[in-house]
Write a protein that holds these residues in place. Structure first.
Motif, PDB file in Angstrom:
ATOM      1  N   ASP A 131      49.752 -69.783  52.884  1.00 28.68           N
ATOM      2  CA  ASP A 131      49.105 -70.929  52.238  1.00 28.68           C
ATOM      3  C   ASP A 131      47.974 -70.451  51.333  1.00 28.68           C
ATOM      4  OD1 ASP A 131      50.634 -72.975  53.578  1.00 28.68           O
ATOM      5  OD2 ASP A 131      49.468 -72.552  55.381  1.00 28.68           O
ATOM      6  N   CYS A 132      47.190 -69.503  51.836  1.00 27.81           N
ATOM      7  CA  CYS A 132      46.070 -68.970  51.047  1.00 27.81           C
ATOM      8  C   CYS A 132      46.606 -68.331  49.776  1.00 27.81           C
ATOM      9  CB  CYS A 132      45.293 -67.919  51.834  1.00 27.81           C
ATOM     10  SG  CYS A 132      44.595 -68.511  53.371  1.00 27.81           S
ATOM     11  N   LEU A 182      47.759 -70.900  47.260  1.00 23.33           N
ATOM     12  CA  LEU A 182      46.633 -71.543  46.563  1.00 23.33           C
ATOM     13  C   LEU A 182      46.117 -70.648  45.441  1.00 23.33           C
ATOM     14  CD1 LEU A 182      44.538 -73.011  49.563  1.00 23.33           C
ATOM     15  CD2 LEU A 182      45.958 -74.290  47.933  1.00 23.33           C
ATOM     16  N   PRO A 198      44.731 -76.900  53.362  1.00 24.84           N
ATOM     17  CA  PRO A 198      45.575 -76.143  52.425  1.00 24.84           C
ATOM     18  C   PRO A 198      46.222 -77.049  51.373  1.00 24.84           C
ATOM     19  CG  PRO A 198      46.737 -76.423  54.491  1.00 24.84           C
ATOM     20  CD  PRO A 198      45.390 -77.061  54.665  1.00 24.84           C
ATOM     21  N   TYR A 224      46.292 -77.998  47.296  1.00 26.98           N
ATOM     22  CA  TYR A 224      45.853 -77.357  46.069  1.00 26.98           C
ATOM     23  C   TYR A 224      44.747 -78.133  45.360  1.00 26.98           C
ATOM     24  CZ  TYR A 224      45.339 -75.195  41.660  1.00 26.98           C
ATOM     25  OH  TYR A 224      44.761 -74.589  40.592  1.00 26.98           O
ATOM     26  N   PHE A 264      41.385 -77.528  46.709  1.00 30.87           N
ATOM     27  CA  PHE A 264      40.927 -76.183  46.393  1.00 30.87           C
ATOM     28  C   PHE A 264      40.450 -76.101  44.937  1.00 30.87           C
ATOM     29  CE2 PHE A 264      42.174 -71.763  45.000  1.00 30.87           C
ATOM     30  CZ  PHE A 264      41.064 -71.156  45.545  1.00 30.87           C
TER      31      PHE A 264
END
Ligand SMILES: *Cc1c(COP(=O)(O)O)cnc(C)c1O
Length: 452
Positions: free
Chosen positions: A193-194, A197, A437, A439, A442
């Motif tokens: 997930d990281c 992103l 998580p 986008y 973020f």
């Protein structure tokens, strides 16, 4: 001068500074050098009496030609590699050597690449009079190595994303206690997930006004310095014509790509053994020729290798004549027969990893943490399968055992002693943000932070 092309083949070929700056190519491919400079026999023979920074300078010189002078490169390598690089013989296993890549400030092999790249980028930023934002995802050790390497480098800000529940307390503290130009974000998800992103952020037009770069192992600046220690270790244990077996515990496949580079640059290699944990997409691909990611990635003891789709596979496939895009889709198959000849890969379960730690300790007085234990398991499997024992073996231990005190105490009955770099973290104040998580969240977060 060596230039760099994208594995997706739809982006301009660029010089090193641009490849470093971008991290990922505009077509979402990964940069690779157009050709591999070959180090001749006498150069490699001379390495036997040279120290690590000098070997690094010679190995990396062709890649940075046109960007820095040889003198500047030498300075960068001396600053980056001011710690010991021990190579230990293994008791009762003649010809097997453990290369401990844990002497850097965050006690994992990632210090080797991160420290070099931070110094290179720091100089480029100063030359250009610009600023840069390093955006990076970590499954454990990248973040601390990158954060530590870039800490207080003028003109550079760092944002590190890590999976909230999948890094150890210590790994987290190594990132969250630095402050200054380092910001850390705990994502309520997994490493993949990281990484997703970060990848989207790089492709996002709304973020184009920020000078974003990546220090993940997808950045070519992270890859190049990882070919040096193979030359270094081989120069200590084998003659210049003697092939070595190299064992590299692998997750995102950046470290093993360093070995592939070294091989193409003339290092004689008998076989490259690439053990993985329960994220076994690569050994299955080698066996079947069909690539299937592991989704979601499995959480294993060797947590820095919990990668369900290694980014660097795109590079490996490219080196073997194929084309894999960033999603893992294989558009053109690589030469699988050649890959099978060159590479050997097996998966280690957590139980097998624990058994390997115990066997290495009780049978060989060899203290390994879980990543090195996956390598040990892989070596045993390789030797059983191929029944070869004559070539010198270089096995990489990629982290310091003191980074896994609970596991070691449970399995071996004692706590490993800590290197100075890992002491005292508990006393320092931590600072990090927590994000879901998603986008859009973020992106908002980045815009708010980077506009300030
Ligand atoms: C990152 C890491 C690995 C995996 O290296 P890749 O280049 O991602 O394959 C192995 N061991 C440790 C300790 C790591 O930090």
């Amino acid at each position: 001068m060596i230039r760099y092309f994208s594995t997706n083949g739809r982006a301009p070929i660029v010089a090193l500074p641009e490849a470093l700056w971008r991290g990922q190519a505009p077509d979402r491919g990964l940069y690779l050098p157009e050709r591999f400079p070959v180090l001749d026999r006498s150069t490699r023979a001379s390495f036997a009496s040279l120290e690590y920074p000098s070997i690094a300078t010679q190995v990396l010189a062709p890649y940075i030609a046109g960007t820095f002078s040889q003198d500047e490169l030498e300075k960068i390598c001396r600053e980056s590699y001011d710690f010991a690089v021990p190579l230990e013989p293994v008791r009762h296993r003649p010809g097997v050597w453990v290369l401990r890549l844990d002497g850097g400030p965050t006690a994992s092999f990632k210090d080797f690449a991160a420290r070099w790249m931070a110094r290179v980028l720091g100089r480029l930023v100063a030359q250009k009079g610009e600023s840069l934002v390093i955006l990076t995802a970590t499954s454990g050790d990248t973040g601390s190595a990158v954060a530590n390497a870039f800490h207080r480098v003028p003109g550079i800000r760092v944002v590190v994303l890590f999976p909230h529940r999948e890094v150890s307390d210590r790994q987290r503290r190594q990132m969250t206690t630095l402050g200054d130009n380092i910001r850390t974000v705990a994502v309520q998800g997994k490493f993949d997930d990281c990484q997703a992103l970060v990848k989207r952020a790089f492709a996002d037009p709304l973020l184009q006004r920020f000078p974003l770069s990546s220090a993940n192992s997808i950045n070519i600046g992270r890859l190049l310095p990882q070919c040096v220690y193979y030359f270094y270790a081989a120069s200590r244990v084998a003659g210049p014509d003697e092939p070595v077996v190299v064992v590299v515990p692998s997750g995102n496949f950046g470290n093993m790509m360093g070995a592939v580079l070294a091989w193409r640059m003339g290092l004689p290699v008998r076989r490259l053994v690439v053990p993985v944990n329960e994220n076994d997409e690569f050994p299955r691909y080698l066996a079947t020729g069909r690539y299937e990611k592991v989704e979601p990635a499995r959480a294993c003891l060797s947590n820095a290798m919990n990668v369900g789709h290694p980014s660097n596979l795109a590079r490996l496939v490219a080196v073997y004549g194929g084309w894999m895009d960033e999603t893992g889709h294989v558009h053109r198959a690589p030469d699988l027969a050649a890959m099978r000849r060159d590479l050997f890969s097996v998966a280690a379960s957590d139980d097998q990893t624990r058994a390997a730690m115990q066997e290495a300790w009780h049978g060989h007085a060899l203290l390994l943490e879980p990543h090195g234990a996956v390598a040990w398991h892989g070596l045993r499997q390789y030797q059983q399968a191929e029944n070869i024992s004559e070539a010198p073996v270089i096995l990489l231990e990629t982290a310091h055992p003191a980074k896994f005190p609970e596991e070691i105490e449970q399995l071996l009955g004692f706590r490993p002693s800590e290197p100075p770099s890992l002491r005292g973290l508990e006393q320092l104040p931590e600072s990090y943000d927590i994000l879901e998580p998603r986008y859009e969240s973020f992106r908002d977060y980045l815009i708010a932070h980077l506009s300030s």
